[in-house]
Scaffold this motif. Structure first.
Motif, PDB file in Angstrom:
ATOM      1  N   THR A 179       0.834  -1.206   0.000  1.00 18.34           N
ATOM      2  CA  THR A 179       0.000   0.000   0.000  1.00 18.34           C
ATOM      3  C   THR A 179       0.865   1.251   0.000  1.00 18.34           C
ATOM      4  N   ARG A 183       0.900   4.189  -2.882  1.00 14.21           N
ATOM      5  CA  ARG A 183       0.535   5.578  -2.575  1.00 14.21           C
ATOM      6  C   ARG A 183       1.705   6.529  -2.833  1.00 14.21           C
ATOM      7  N   GLU A 297      -0.958   8.068   4.304  1.00 20.14           N
ATOM      8  CA  GLU A 297      -1.985   8.926   3.716  1.00 20.14           C
ATOM      9  C   GLU A 297      -1.649  10.407   3.925  1.00 20.14           C
ATOM     10  N   ALA A 300       1.348  11.281   1.541  1.00 19.17           N
ATOM     11  CA  ALA A 300       0.953  11.258   0.128  1.00 19.17           C
ATOM     12  C   ALA A 300       0.007  12.413  -0.202  1.00 19.17           C
TER      13      ALA A 300
END
Length: 306
Positions: A179, A183, A297, A300
């Protein structure tokens, strides 16, 4: 009961208590003591229901400066195994860990066994960087190290259960790494630049291809303080690199990061991350996996936003 019998009974009880203490048990249960809460989360998952796991560092604490009580120190001295960073991170408890090791308590310096790197800048240049958990690949290695040491030193654990727990956790961390790779690949190469509160993302930068522009606190510990010259030099680097965001640890004041943003003379966002400590449940980073997903998150999003 005669005095002689009483003395014999008392002596027998003392011997039994001593044996129990030396074998790392609490009320018949084997025990593992972990210094920091990130390693504590990993260790609890690996150990499962096979032993008691005590984590000394509280949620949201600073690993560089947290202290422990006399009772916690005694737990550490009686542990079946002590799990700690091993690269100088938990400065406030290292003397107690060394004392326990000197008394024969098995200890595992996890960071030393995950191919550590050294700081490349700041006051700690050339010294080992203890923040290996920001690289999920090294955390998979850490899971294996911890599982091996639990099996080797903690009496009564079921090896098959510990191995299975470790295998599941390594798979989850591998999924996390996939993941993160996806990302971070969405960030344009020219924007893969990091400025942080202090030097904490060297491993992440190496793994995922980021450039470390610098840190507000010019060292690997939050106990240091930047000079005016440090801030000027970093603000010049931020301005030259066009960095859109500065990342500060959520458990630390972001005041210095905001001062730097103002000195840079640019519109720079200060974004909190969970870097050195887990949080309470429901606060965004209660586990290692949750912490890393949240940070991925945040990074990114901050670096791709126009």
């Amino acid at each position: 009961m005669s005095r002689t019998a009483t003395r014999l009974a008392t002596g027998l009880i003392a011997v039994l208590l001593l044996v129990a203490g030396c074998s790392g048990t609490t009320e018949g249960r084997p025990s593992v003591v972990v210094t920091t809460n990130i390693l504590g989360d990993i260790t609890r998952t690996v150990v499962g229901d096979q032993a008691d796991v005590t984590v000394l560092m509280k949620p949201n604490a600073d690993p560089h400066s947290f202290g422990i009580s006399a009772q916690q120190a005694a737990q550490l001295e009686r542990a079946g195994l002590v799990v700690y960073n091993g690269l100088g991170l938990e400065e406030g408890v290292l003397r107690t860990v060394a004392s326990a090791a000197g008394s024969g308590v098995p200890t595992v310096p996890v960071g030393e066994r995950t191919n550590p790197i050294s700081y490349t800048g700041g006051e700690n240049a050339g010294q080992p960087d203890p923040h290996f958990w920001t690289d999920p690949g090294r955390m998979r290695e850490a899971v294996t190290v911890i599982a091996d040491q639990v099996i080797a030193h903690v009496r009564g654990v079921d090896e098959a259960v510990v191995r299975a727990n470790a295998a599941r956790l390594r798979d989850e961390i591998a999924a996390l790494e996939s993941t993160m790779t996806r990302r971070f690949a969405e960030i344009p190469p020219a924007r893969r630049k990091l400025v942080t509160n202090h030097h904490v993302f060297g491993y992440l930068a190496q793994r995922f291809g980021f450039e470390i522009i610098g840190a507000v606190i010019p060292g690997g510990t939050t106990l240091a303080s930047p000079s005016a010259a440090d801030l000027r030099a970093l603000s010049d680097a931020v301005r030259a690199a066009g960095v859109p965001a500065i990342f500060a640890d959520s458990s630390q004041s972001d005041r210095l990061a905001r001062v730097l943003a103002e000195q840079a003379g640019l519109h720079v966002t200060v974004r909190p991350l969970f870097t050195e400590s887990l949080t309470e449940p429901g606060k965004g980073a209660a586990t290692y996996l949750e912490m890393m997903r949240a940070n991925t998150e945040a990074i990114a999003t901050s670096l791709t936003r126009p």
